[in-house]
Design an enzyme around this catalytic site. Structure first.
Site, PDB file in Angstrom:
ATOM      1  N   ASP A 199       0.836  -1.198   0.000  1.00  0.00           N
ATOM      2  CA  ASP A 199       0.000   0.000   0.000  1.00  0.00           C
ATOM      3  C   ASP A 199       0.870   1.247   0.000  1.00  0.00           C
ATOM      4  O   ASP A 199       2.068   1.186   0.317  1.00  0.00           O
ATOM      5  CB  ASP A 199      -0.936   0.003   1.209  1.00  0.00           C
ATOM      6  N   GLU A 203       0.223  -0.806   5.794  1.00  0.00           N
ATOM      7  CA  GLU A 203       1.264  -0.237   6.651  1.00  0.00           C
ATOM      8  C   GLU A 203       1.143   1.273   6.742  1.00  0.00           C
ATOM      9  O   GLU A 203       1.276   1.858   7.824  1.00  0.00           O
ATOM     10  CB  GLU A 203       2.647  -0.634   6.131  1.00  0.00           C
TER      11      GLU A 203
END
Length: 450
Positions: free
Chosen positions: A91, A153
């Site tokens: 991400d 994250e």
């Protein structure tokens, strides 16, 4: 069969064009896990990563535990060989103001030896460094590997601990490589050995039930913005040092950070001085920092001539290694409640926190890593660095896998601008990172049998 250094160098040279092409394909996927964004792109990103791992011969699946999708891929170790867990995340951060980007953040572009695009450095290049090493070895991989590629994250890793608990057995490893940090400089590798923790909270002050005329009551009734400003000013002394009682502040960093380089990398304006006292790296890595990230108050263009009845600020405390988030939050809360002026009402609310960490970077696996870095950077030894930012899940890995050597590495350099506009990856350094990880896996296998 153990591949020689020359064979591994040749393999990385052979594989690098394909690794870069696959990195560019990943960068084109806007996988942002923040609320308000289209999370189907995060799903697409996980599928793309899973396809890459399957292409390396790994038994691969996409998993989740109430959050965004993570990818786990594994290949068992040869008899007697250790297992290495390779971590990265797929991400990315939101792009912010598009007008500040010199090119489309999700269309990778090379300029002056750097690849520009959101996630090019943080952390899709981390994924591709793992893939590059696997491709370089092919069927001759000397260790077992488990790849754990997280999908949230940047948004706080809310479901990570549950994922680690649910998949603890298959993620167990002798060595954990976390490719989410950076190097000391272009041409100088690094191992990250400490990171600050984080506590974010909100403070709101109230002085009246509603706004009142600033002329009729000003000079007598305190407005909430003035109260908030005075309260926030009590958090630091005149040097800019955090003065909240109860916070840990050990200092002790030994690496020198040249002031002119730091000013340039932080884009500090001429005439603006640094805050705090002590060595620059101590202030960045091993002392607490308290920042005001935002304020809720009337916009200047819309503000009437009225006393503001309430105002709110978001605070971010970076904790020194060795501190504890819950006690640090309690210390900040107590300070704000004690120092609010003129009897104003104050409310402090917790947002989130994360543990700091310190890594004892000694032992054969760390020696194996340093040797790999030294070789990949043509004789330049890696620097042990701290990081002022936070990767709270490293403490989680330490707790869940206490017997594993944790190596925090990365692809970023001081000019990568991770999280900012025009994020970029130095392609020459990326090639060295790919070679270093390949050599690291070989060295870990050798260290385990020596």
């Amino acid at each position: 069969m153990t591949l020689s250094e020359a064979e591994l160098r040749a393999a990385i040279t052979r594989e690098f064009p394909g690794v870069r092409a696959d990195l560019e394909r990943l960068v084109r996927i806007p996988g942002i896990a923040f609320d308000g964004f289209d999370h189907t792109h995060v799903d697409r990103s996980a599928e793309a990563v899973a396809e890459l791992l399957r292409g390396c011969g790994l038994d691969t699946r996409i998993v989740r535990s109430g959050g965004q999708p993570a990818v786990i891929g594994s290949r068992p170790a040869p008899p007697g060989a250790p297992t290495v867990l390779l971590y990265a995340h797929h991400d990315v951060q939101p792009v912010g103001d598009l007008f500040l980007w010199e090119s489309d953040p999700f269309e990778p572009v090379e300029r002056d030896g750097r690849l520009y695009g959101r996630g090019a450095a943080d952390d899709k290049a981390g994924i591709m460094a793992h893939v590059a090493a696997l491709r370089a070895f092919g069927d001759a991989l000397p260790v077992g590997v488990v790849l754990f590629i997280e999908g949230e994250e940047e948004y706080g890793s809310d479901s990570l601990e549950r994922l680690l608990e649910e998949h603890r057995d298959e993620l167990a490893a002798d060595v954990i490589v976390i490719a989410d940090s950076g190097n000391w400089d272009i041409g100088v590798p690094a191992l990250t050995t400490s990171l600050r923790g984080i506590v974010n909270c909100f403070v709101e002050v109230r002085t009246a039930e509603h706004a009142v005329h600033s002329g009729m009551f000003g000079g007598l009734v305190p407005d909430a913005l003035t109260v908030l400003v005075k309260l926030l000013a009590t958090l630091h002394d005149d040097d800019g040092t955090v003065v909240v009682e109860g916070l840990v502040s050990p200092g002790g960093a030994v690496v020198d950070y040249p002031e002119d380089r730091l000013r340039a990398e932080a884009s500090v304006l001429d005439g603006v001085s640094f805050v705090g006292t002590g060595r620059l790296t101590e202030r960045l890595w091993t002392k607490p920092a308290l920042s005001i990230l935002g304020v809720d108050a009337p916009r200047t263009s819309e503000a009437p001539n009225a006393l503001v009845p309430s105002a709110k600020a978001k605070l971010s405390l970076r904790l020194a290694p060795g501190d504890e988030p819950k006690s640090a939050y309690a210390a900040v809360k107590a300070h704000l409640e004690k120092h609010v002026p003129w009897g104003a009402q104050v409310e402090v609310t917790f947002e989130h926190d994360g543990e700091p960490c310190v890594i004892d970077a000694t032992g054969p696996m760390f020696d194996a890593a340093r040797d790999a870095f030294r070789t990949a950077w043509d004789g330049v030894s890696p620097v042990d660095i701290g990081v002022g930012g936070s990767i709270p899940f490293i403490a989680t890995f330490q707790e869940m896998f206490p017997g594993a050597a944790i190596l925090v590495t990365g692809v970023e350099d001081p000019h990568s601008l991770a999280h900012g506009p025009n994020e970029s990856l130095h392609l020459g350094e990326f090639a060295r990172v790919c070679l270093a990880e390949t050599l690291l896996l070989r060295n870990v296998a050798n260290a385990a049998t020596s």
